[in-house]
Design a protein around this motif. Structure first.
Motif, mmCIF file in Angstrom:
data_model
loop_
_atom_site.group_PDB
_atom_site.id
_atom_site.type_symbol
_atom_site.label_atom_id
_atom_site.label_comp_id
_atom_site.label_asym_id
_atom_site.label_seq_id
_atom_site.Cartn_x
_atom_site.Cartn_y
_atom_site.Cartn_z
ATOM 1 N N LYS A 184 0.823 -1.203 0.000
ATOM 2 C CA LYS A 184 0.000 0.000 0.000
ATOM 3 C C LYS A 184 0.866 1.266 0.000
ATOM 4 C CE LYS A 184 -3.901 -2.087 2.473
ATOM 5 N NZ LYS A 184 -4.914 -1.843 1.428
ATOM 6 N N ASN A 185 2.091 1.116 0.512
ATOM 7 C CA ASN A 185 2.976 2.273 0.629
ATOM 8 C C ASN A 185 4.162 2.233 -0.316
ATOM 9 O OD1 ASN A 185 1.396 3.272 2.734
ATOM 10 N ND2 ASN A 185 2.597 2.201 4.292
ATOM 11 N N TRP A 186 4.384 1.082 -0.974
ATOM 12 C CA TRP A 186 5.603 0.921 -1.778
ATOM 13 C C TRP A 186 5.306 0.234 -3.102
ATOM 14 C CZ3 TRP A 186 10.191 2.933 -0.215
ATOM 15 C CH2 TRP A 186 10.290 3.309 1.130
ATOM 16 N N LEU A 187 6.075 0.621 -4.106
ATOM 17 C CA LEU A 187 6.112 -0.089 -5.372
ATOM 18 C C LEU A 187 7.442 -0.831 -5.414
ATOM 19 C CD1 LEU A 187 4.998 -0.689 -8.206
ATOM 20 C CD2 LEU A 187 6.183 1.360 -9.008
ATOM 21 N N LEU A 188 7.396 -2.164 -5.407
ATOM 22 C CA LEU A 188 8.603 -2.988 -5.363
ATOM 23 C C LEU A 188 8.852 -3.592 -6.744
ATOM 24 C CD1 LEU A 188 7.830 -4.849 -2.018
ATOM 25 C CD2 LEU A 188 9.221 -2.809 -2.332
ATOM 26 N N GLN A 222 15.535 -4.536 -8.484
ATOM 27 C CA GLN A 222 15.953 -4.468 -7.084
ATOM 28 C C GLN A 222 15.804 -3.050 -6.524
ATOM 29 O OE1 GLN A 222 17.397 -7.024 -4.694
ATOM 30 N NE2 GLN A 222 15.896 -7.952 -6.070
ATOM 31 N N THR A 223 14.623 -2.482 -6.768
ATOM 32 C CA THR A 223 14.351 -1.093 -6.400
ATOM 33 C C THR A 223 13.016 -1.006 -5.682
ATOM 34 O OG1 THR A 223 15.553 -0.349 -8.364
ATOM 35 C CG2 THR A 223 14.164 1.271 -7.282
ATOM 36 N N ALA A 224 12.926 -0.100 -4.720
ATOM 37 C CA ALA A 224 11.682 0.167 -4.001
ATOM 38 C C ALA A 224 11.376 1.658 -4.075
ATOM 39 C CB ALA A 224 11.792 -0.282 -2.546
ATOM 40 N N PHE A 227 6.189 7.763 2.895
ATOM 41 C CA PHE A 227 7.457 7.458 2.230
ATOM 42 C C PHE A 227 7.518 8.020 0.811
ATOM 43 C CE2 PHE A 227 6.535 3.962 5.220
ATOM 44 C CZ PHE A 227 7.590 4.157 6.100
ATOM 45 N N GLU A 228 6.588 8.909 0.494
ATOM 46 C CA GLU A 228 6.551 9.475 -0.855
ATOM 47 C C GLU A 228 7.899 10.100 -1.224
ATOM 48 O OE1 GLU A 228 4.121 12.906 -3.420
ATOM 49 O OE2 GLU A 228 3.547 12.423 -1.348
ATOM 50 N N GLY A 229 8.375 9.772 -2.430
ATOM 51 C CA GLY A 229 9.624 10.357 -2.921
ATOM 52 C C GLY A 229 10.861 9.544 -2.612
ATOM 53 N N ILE A 230 10.749 8.537 -1.755
ATOM 54 C CA ILE A 230 11.920 7.703 -1.446
ATOM 55 C C ILE A 230 12.157 6.713 -2.587
ATOM 56 C CG2 ILE A 230 12.838 5.902 0.060
ATOM 57 C CD1 ILE A 230 11.585 7.238 2.408
ATOM 58 N N ASN A 231 13.380 6.638 -3.031
ATOM 59 C CA ASN A 231 13.784 5.700 -4.072
ATOM 60 C C ASN A 231 15.030 4.991 -3.568
ATOM 61 O OD1 ASN A 231 14.700 4.333 -6.292
ATOM 62 N ND2 ASN A 231 15.138 6.151 -7.525
ATOM 63 N N MET A 232 14.901 3.731 -3.235
ATOM 64 C CA MET A 232 16.056 2.999 -2.709
ATOM 65 C C MET A 232 16.208 1.687 -3.471
ATOM 66 S SD MET A 232 14.576 1.864 1.015
ATOM 67 C CE MET A 232 13.014 1.002 1.199
ATOM 68 N N LYS A 233 17.467 1.237 -3.563
ATOM 69 C CA LYS A 233 17.754 0.009 -4.310
ATOM 70 C C LYS A 233 18.758 -0.829 -3.528
ATOM 71 C CE LYS A 233 21.349 2.118 -7.260
ATOM 72 N NZ LYS A 233 21.318 3.435 -6.633
ATOM 73 N N VAL A 234 19.014 -2.019 -4.057
ATOM 74 C CA VAL A 234 19.930 -2.941 -3.403
ATOM 75 C C VAL A 234 21.292 -2.282 -3.189
ATOM 76 C CG1 VAL A 234 20.731 -3.973 -5.573
ATOM 77 C CG2 VAL A 234 20.819 -5.318 -3.479
ATOM 78 N N PHE A 235 21.890 -2.528 -2.031
ATOM 79 C CA PHE A 235 23.185 -2.026 -1.582
ATOM 80 C C PHE A 235 23.158 -0.547 -1.183
ATOM 81 C CE2 PHE A 235 24.581 -5.623 -4.407
ATOM 82 C CZ PHE A 235 24.906 -6.468 -3.362
ATOM 83 N N ASP A 236 21.952 0.087 -1.178
ATOM 84 C CA ASP A 236 21.831 1.406 -0.574
ATOM 85 C C ASP A 236 21.804 1.247 0.940
ATOM 86 O OD1 ASP A 236 21.806 2.797 -2.921
ATOM 87 O OD2 ASP A 236 19.636 3.128 -2.975
ATOM 88 N N ARG A 237 22.027 2.347 1.631
ATOM 89 C CA ARG A 237 21.920 2.363 3.083
ATOM 90 C C ARG A 237 20.479 2.650 3.501
ATOM 91 N NH1 ARG A 237 25.996 1.251 7.097
ATOM 92 N NH2 ARG A 237 27.737 0.606 5.827
ATOM 93 N N ALA A 238 20.059 2.048 4.598
ATOM 94 C CA ALA A 238 18.729 2.287 5.147
ATOM 95 C C ALA A 238 18.827 2.347 6.663
ATOM 96 C CB ALA A 238 17.769 1.179 4.726
ATOM 97 N N VAL A 239 17.865 3.030 7.276
ATOM 98 C CA VAL A 239 17.803 3.111 8.742
ATOM 99 C C VAL A 239 16.645 2.237 9.209
ATOM 100 C CG1 VAL A 239 17.512 4.604 10.741
ATOM 101 C CG2 VAL A 239 18.755 5.435 8.745
ATOM 102 N N PHE A 243 11.531 -0.712 8.965
ATOM 103 C CA PHE A 243 12.142 0.351 8.153
ATOM 104 C C PHE A 243 11.710 1.712 8.691
ATOM 105 C CE2 PHE A 243 11.783 3.318 4.545
ATOM 106 C CZ PHE A 243 13.123 3.370 4.165
ATOM 107 N N LEU A 244 12.702 2.604 8.910
ATOM 108 C CA LEU A 244 12.423 3.942 9.415
ATOM 109 C C LEU A 244 12.648 5.034 8.366
ATOM 110 C CD1 LEU A 244 14.053 3.774 12.975
ATOM 111 C CD2 LEU A 244 11.694 3.259 12.303
ATOM 112 N N GLY A 245 13.558 4.803 7.452
ATOM 113 C CA GLY A 245 13.842 5.827 6.446
ATOM 114 C C GLY A 245 15.247 5.663 5.898
ATOM 115 N N MET A 246 15.667 6.645 5.117
ATOM 116 C CA MET A 246 17.020 6.655 4.568
ATOM 117 C C MET A 246 17.921 7.452 5.494
ATOM 118 S SD MET A 246 16.525 4.849 1.914
ATOM 119 C CE MET A 246 17.928 5.068 0.820
#
Length: 394
Positions: free
Chosen positions: A306-310, A315-317, A325-337, A356-359
């Protein structure tokens, strides 16, 4: 041989001697350690040149409370130069003994082989790296794999190379003991892929491994010191012993992993929810798999559709519009909090719960900006009032 011990040193004590100023310490033991280290470096260079792999196991070390024996902290195991010094001479002894006993006892020697990595697992790792942008990761031979590992780099994240080595280690097949007379193991399959050796065995630890006891008996007989026991002249007996050793060795590895998982669970049970930074190892249908280099913990942080397009193939979310989480673009081997805590829903399993808390947000000094802790009951992935989106396969 007659050995006269001149010192019983820990790795740290030996390292302190190795690091000491030669102008201040010219004692017999220290000079011997320095000379051994020079030889070990030459041996290591030759092994790497032959194609030996430099992998990572991600081994952890726990600090325990002196009274309760419960874990209070966790560290990555530190490997010193003196660890590598001992390692090189152990490898040399094992290789030379393997060559000697297999020459003398062609049908009943106990050696150790290591097949090439599992193609399916290595292919999955290559796909992950390709999704990140690394297209030239090769693993057709040990030399190719070692070259690829040496050239995988992410300048702003020193943990990246170590993580790829850990993931490569998990692609490896088990090393196995075998009988040299086993018709199911032709000579071309005797080699040890990880060490780049044609002959290898375990000889150096007879006080803790039964395989080494067998090898000592074979070596003693090959040197005419004592007769080989009758049972060890029976090829089927040796084959059965090797299968038993392989089973027990694998069970010991499983027990070791279970022990680490249990101690991590105990640690976070005492600490409560802990905010940590980690690396995304994989984007999955359920969320992101995250490895925390600070805590040595791994887990799945769920992401609601409901909150993410996977997008699995890439390998991108993507954070879905109209969600927090609007506007967040993260992929494999990125850092996450993430928040890490002991999962109390099923106490029989002792899982860690990742949220997951954010980038990561960085301060001017480059350090991670502090994030507000969240209650363990809070769920930032709570469904929005929007209908779910499907997971995209391509």
């Amino acid at each position: 041989a007659v050995i006269r011990s001149r010192g019983a040193l820990s790795y740290q004590e030996a390292q302190e001697r190795l690091d000491s100023d030669p102008a201040e310490d010219q004692s017999e033991v220290t000079v011997a350690i320095r000379n051994l280290w020079k030889l070990a470096q030459k041996l290591r260079s030759k092994r790497i040149e032959d194609g030996a792999l430099n992998l990572e196991s991600g081994e952890l070390k726990f600090e325990l409370d002196s009274e309760t024996q419960n874990p209070v902290n966790v560290f990555s195991y530190e490997s010193r130069d003196t660890n590598h010094l001992i390692e090189e001479f152990m490898l040399l002894a094992n290789r030379k003994v393997a060559e000697e006993i297999s020459k003398c006892w062609e049908q009943t020697s106990v050696l150790r082989r290591h097949p090439p990595p599992k193609e399916e697992s290595m292919s999955e790792l290559k796909k992950l790296l390709a999704a990140y942008g690394i297209k030239d990761f090769e693993s057709g031979s040990n030399k190719e794999l070692q070259y690829s590992l040496d050239h995988v780099d992410k300048p702003d994240d020193p943990f990246f190379n170590r993580l790829v080595r850990i993931m490569s280690t998990r692609c490896m097949d088990f090393a196995r003991y075998f009988c040299t007379g086993d018709p199911d193991v032709p000579k071309k399959d005797w080699g040890h892929f990880g060490l780049a050796m044609d002959h290898y065995t375990h000889f150096t630890s007879p006080i803790r491994r039964y395989a080494d006891v067998l090898v000592h008996r074979l070596l003693a007989a090959s040197q005419g010191i004592e007769a080989l026991p009758v049972v060890m002249r029976n090829q089927q007996e040796i084959k059965d012993a090797c299968e038993h050793l392989n089973l027990k060795h694998r069970n010991a590895q499983y027990a070791d992993r279970a022990s680490v998982s249990f101690h991590l669970y105990q640690l976070f049970l005492k600490r409560g929810p802990t905010v940590a930074e980690g690396v995304i190892m994989r984007v999955q249908r359920e969320g992101i798999s995250v490895a925390s280099d600070e805590w040595g913990a791994e887990g799945l942080a769920p992401l609601s559709s409901k909150n993410w397009l996977l997008i699995i193939d890439k390998q991108t979310a993507y954070g879905r519009p109209r969600s927090k989480f609007e506007g967040i673009n993260m992929k494999v081997f990125d850092r996450a909090v993430v928040s890490i805590e002991a999962d109390l829903e099923d106490l029989s399993q002792r899982f860690l719960k990742f949220t997951f808390l954010g980038m990561p947000k960085r301060r001017p000094d480059g350090k991670l900006a502090p994030l507000p802790a969240i209650p363990s009951s809070a769920n930032p992935e709570a469904p929005s009032d929007l209908p779910p989106l499907p997971v995209v396969a391509e």
